[in-house]
Design a protein around this motif. Sequence first.
Motif, PDB file in Angstrom:
ATOM      1  N   ARG A  12       0.851  -1.197   0.000  1.00 54.84           N
ATOM      2  CA  ARG A  12       0.000   0.000   0.000  1.00 54.84           C
ATOM      3  C   ARG A  12       0.889   1.249   0.000  1.00 54.84           C
ATOM      4  O   ARG A  12       1.658   1.443  -0.917  1.00 54.84           O
ATOM      5  CB  ARG A  12      -0.962  -0.022   1.177  1.00 54.84           C
ATOM      6  CG  ARG A  12      -2.037  -1.088   1.125  1.00 54.84           C
ATOM      7  CD  ARG A  12      -3.122  -0.746   0.113  1.00 54.84           C
ATOM      8  NE  ARG A  12      -4.314  -1.587   0.312  1.00 54.84           N
ATOM      9  CZ  ARG A  12      -5.396  -1.526  -0.449  1.00 54.84           C
ATOM     10  NH1 ARG A  12      -5.468  -0.689  -1.441  1.00 54.84           N
ATOM     11  NH2 ARG A  12      -6.425  -2.331  -0.209  1.00 54.84           N
ATOM     12  N   ASN A  13       0.775   2.099   1.037  1.00 50.76           N
ATOM     13  CA  ASN A  13       1.576   3.334   1.045  1.00 50.76           C
ATOM     14  C   ASN A  13       2.861   3.201   1.865  1.00 50.76           C
ATOM     15  O   ASN A  13       3.514   4.197   2.160  1.00 50.76           O
ATOM     16  CB  ASN A  13       0.741   4.511   1.584  1.00 50.76           C
ATOM     17  CG  ASN A  13       0.396   4.361   3.056  1.00 50.76           C
ATOM     18  OD1 ASN A  13       0.188   3.252   3.539  1.00 50.76           O
ATOM     19  ND2 ASN A  13       0.315   5.480   3.778  1.00 50.76           N
ATOM     20  N   TYR A  14       3.233   1.965   2.224  1.00 51.15           N
ATOM     21  CA  TYR A  14       4.448   1.737   3.010  1.00 51.15           C
ATOM     22  C   TYR A  14       5.589   1.248   2.126  1.00 51.15           C
ATOM     23  O   TYR A  14       5.472   0.211   1.464  1.00 51.15           O
ATOM     24  CB  TYR A  14       4.188   0.696   4.098  1.00 51.15           C
ATOM     25  CG  TYR A  14       3.326   1.197   5.219  1.00 51.15           C
ATOM     26  CD1 TYR A  14       3.880   1.799   6.335  1.00 51.15           C
ATOM     27  CD2 TYR A  14       1.938   1.064   5.152  1.00 51.15           C
ATOM     28  CE1 TYR A  14       3.079   2.272   7.376  1.00 51.15           C
ATOM     29  CE2 TYR A  14       1.134   1.531   6.180  1.00 51.15           C
ATOM     30  CZ  TYR A  14       1.707   2.135   7.282  1.00 51.15           C
ATOM     31  OH  TYR A  14       0.901   2.607   8.299  1.00 51.15           O
ATOM     32  N   GLN A  34      -3.359   8.060   6.390  1.00 44.08           N
ATOM     33  CA  GLN A  34      -1.932   7.953   6.690  1.00 44.08           C
ATOM     34  C   GLN A  34      -1.418   6.514   6.620  1.00 44.08           C
ATOM     35  O   GLN A  34      -0.213   6.295   6.578  1.00 44.08           O
ATOM     36  CB  GLN A  34      -1.639   8.531   8.076  1.00 44.08           C
ATOM     37  CG  GLN A  34      -2.013   9.991   8.241  1.00 44.08           C
ATOM     38  CD  GLN A  34      -1.332  10.876   7.222  1.00 44.08           C
ATOM     39  OE1 GLN A  34      -0.096  10.900   7.137  1.00 44.08           O
ATOM     40  NE2 GLN A  34      -2.110  11.592   6.421  1.00 44.08           N
ATOM     41  N   GLY A  35      -2.345   5.540   6.634  1.00 47.74           N
ATOM     42  CA  GLY A  35      -1.927   4.148   6.511  1.00 47.74           C
ATOM     43  C   GLY A  35      -2.270   3.261   7.688  1.00 47.74           C
ATOM     44  O   GLY A  35      -1.792   2.118   7.763  1.00 47.74           O
ATOM     45  N   ASN A  38      -4.196   0.166   6.600  1.00 50.81           N
ATOM     46  CA  ASN A  38      -3.333  -0.711   5.806  1.00 50.81           C
ATOM     47  C   ASN A  38      -2.571  -1.703   6.690  1.00 50.81           C
ATOM     48  O   ASN A  38      -2.299  -2.835   6.283  1.00 50.81           O
ATOM     49  CB  ASN A  38      -2.335   0.117   4.989  1.00 50.81           C
ATOM     50  CG  ASN A  38      -3.022   0.970   3.946  1.00 50.81           C
ATOM     51  OD1 ASN A  38      -4.169   0.722   3.571  1.00 50.81           O
ATOM     52  ND2 ASN A  38      -2.330   1.998   3.470  1.00 50.81           N
ATOM     53  N   ARG A  62       2.550  -1.312  -3.522  1.00 46.90           N
ATOM     54  CA  ARG A  62       2.754   0.132  -3.514  1.00 46.90           C
ATOM     55  C   ARG A  62       2.916   0.681  -4.929  1.00 46.90           C
ATOM     56  O   ARG A  62       3.577   0.069  -5.768  1.00 46.90           O
ATOM     57  CB  ARG A  62       3.987   0.488  -2.668  1.00 46.90           C
ATOM     58  CG  ARG A  62       4.182   1.987  -2.425  1.00 46.90           C
ATOM     59  CD  ARG A  62       5.198   2.227  -1.316  1.00 46.90           C
ATOM     60  NE  ARG A  62       6.528   1.821  -1.717  1.00 46.90           N
ATOM     61  CZ  ARG A  62       7.450   2.648  -2.236  1.00 46.90           C
ATOM     62  NH1 ARG A  62       7.163   3.927  -2.426  1.00 46.90           N
ATOM     63  NH2 ARG A  62       8.639   2.195  -2.548  1.00 46.90           N
ATOM     64  N   TRP A  63       2.296   1.815  -5.165  1.00 50.73           N
ATOM     65  CA  TRP A  63       2.321   2.430  -6.488  1.00 50.73           C
ATOM     66  C   TRP A  63       3.759   2.658  -6.956  1.00 50.73           C
ATOM     67  O   TRP A  63       4.603   3.159  -6.217  1.00 50.73           O
ATOM     68  CB  TRP A  63       1.578   3.770  -6.444  1.00 50.73           C
ATOM     69  CG  TRP A  63       1.557   4.478  -7.769  1.00 50.73           C
ATOM     70  CD1 TRP A  63       2.331   5.530  -8.159  1.00 50.73           C
ATOM     71  CD2 TRP A  63       0.728   4.172  -8.893  1.00 50.73           C
ATOM     72  NE1 TRP A  63       2.037   5.906  -9.437  1.00 50.73           N
ATOM     73  CE2 TRP A  63       1.053   5.092  -9.923  1.00 50.73           C
ATOM     74  CE3 TRP A  63      -0.258   3.207  -9.118  1.00 50.73           C
ATOM     75  CZ2 TRP A  63       0.411   5.069 -11.159  1.00 50.73           C
ATOM     76  CZ3 TRP A  63      -0.887   3.189 -10.358  1.00 50.73           C
ATOM     77  CH2 TRP A  63      -0.550   4.112 -11.349  1.00 50.73           C
ATOM     78  N   GLY A 354       2.623   6.769   5.868  1.00 49.68           N
ATOM     79  CA  GLY A 354       3.274   5.509   5.546  1.00 49.68           C
ATOM     80  C   GLY A 354       4.496   5.203   6.386  1.00 49.68           C
ATOM     81  O   GLY A 354       5.326   4.370   6.017  1.00 49.68           O
TER      82      GLY A 354
END
Length: 363
Positions: A12-14, A34-35, A38, A62-63, A354
């Motif tokens: 995810r965003n990590y 903020q995560g 997740n 993650r993107w 993240g």
Amino acid sequence: MVIERLKITDYRNYASAEIFPGRGVNLFMGDNAQGKTNLLESIRLASVGRSARTTRWQELIRWGTKAATVNVRVRSAAGADEVTVRLDGSKQVLVNGFPIARMGELMGVVKTVLFTPDELRIVKEGPGERRRFADIALCQLSRGYFYALTRYNRILAQRNKLLKGDPTDAELTVWDMQLAREGARVTRTRRKFVERLAVLAEEVHKDISGGEKLEVGYEGAPGDELGEIETGLLASLEKSRSRDRQFAVTHVGPQRDDLSIKADGIDLRSFGSQGQQRSAALSLKLAEMELLGREGGEYPVLLLDDVLSELDERRQSKLIEKIRSYQTVITCTHLTADVREKIGEVTEFAVRGGTVEMQGARK
């Protein structure tokens, strides 16, 4: 059971995070987006092999990266175990370093109960949500049930595929016999589970609601013994055959069953207020926690995603009373001084964009 370490990479965003939760209540605080959720999602992924938020595992990467990893180390009465989920072109699950051949081998290694604001759908949405609730709990209790459910779904898919052609009665009879046999196992196991769950849920709900009587039952093929249920399913399949041919789908079996949920005789699925439905959902989750703890030999890890702010003072207090008995992971944007005092000592983490930073144990 306690989680000793959670390590995620490109999830995810990590980009990367390594977390060592405390054995009691763990509080992950931060602003929205903020995560925090997740982190709970990654634990649940290692527990049941699927995300609670999406069916597309590719969305978990993650993107801008091509692979993600989730690693959870737990300690139970039997010792330490480690689950690794790798998302890289496909989803691969390893238990103690060895790839598993079947998802059933994951069940029960990392036991969790998840409660989010969306869990209200167990009560107010369709039968599929209630079946999923029962099935996930049962799969963590029994790998045998997981395999029985898998076999049933495979046979059901084959019968539905056959119905899209022009099968003979003889061909359908062959599949009906298999479907009834496996369906009886699924139905009987679910019914017995719901009977045990109902006793615990009634106790919890009476406390939470101030005296309302909660009744939970299983709506499916009648019977207590496998042979009786199988015979009933086989007769129902034969009776439904012309309709099944017309719509090219199977209308009879555990895939159509439901859980009834009533409070003081009122069907909460259709007529319950938002407060009643929320109380029932919380009661079912706490009953699930207790049942898994009693029958599994130790309590699972409780995952609470931003639910405290959704509960009134009575429900908050009752939930907080329970969470002191086992490891709990809570996410929230903030806590009032009153709620923090009720919880007592926590291991606190700050979540920002993240990243996760441990704040230490606080009272």
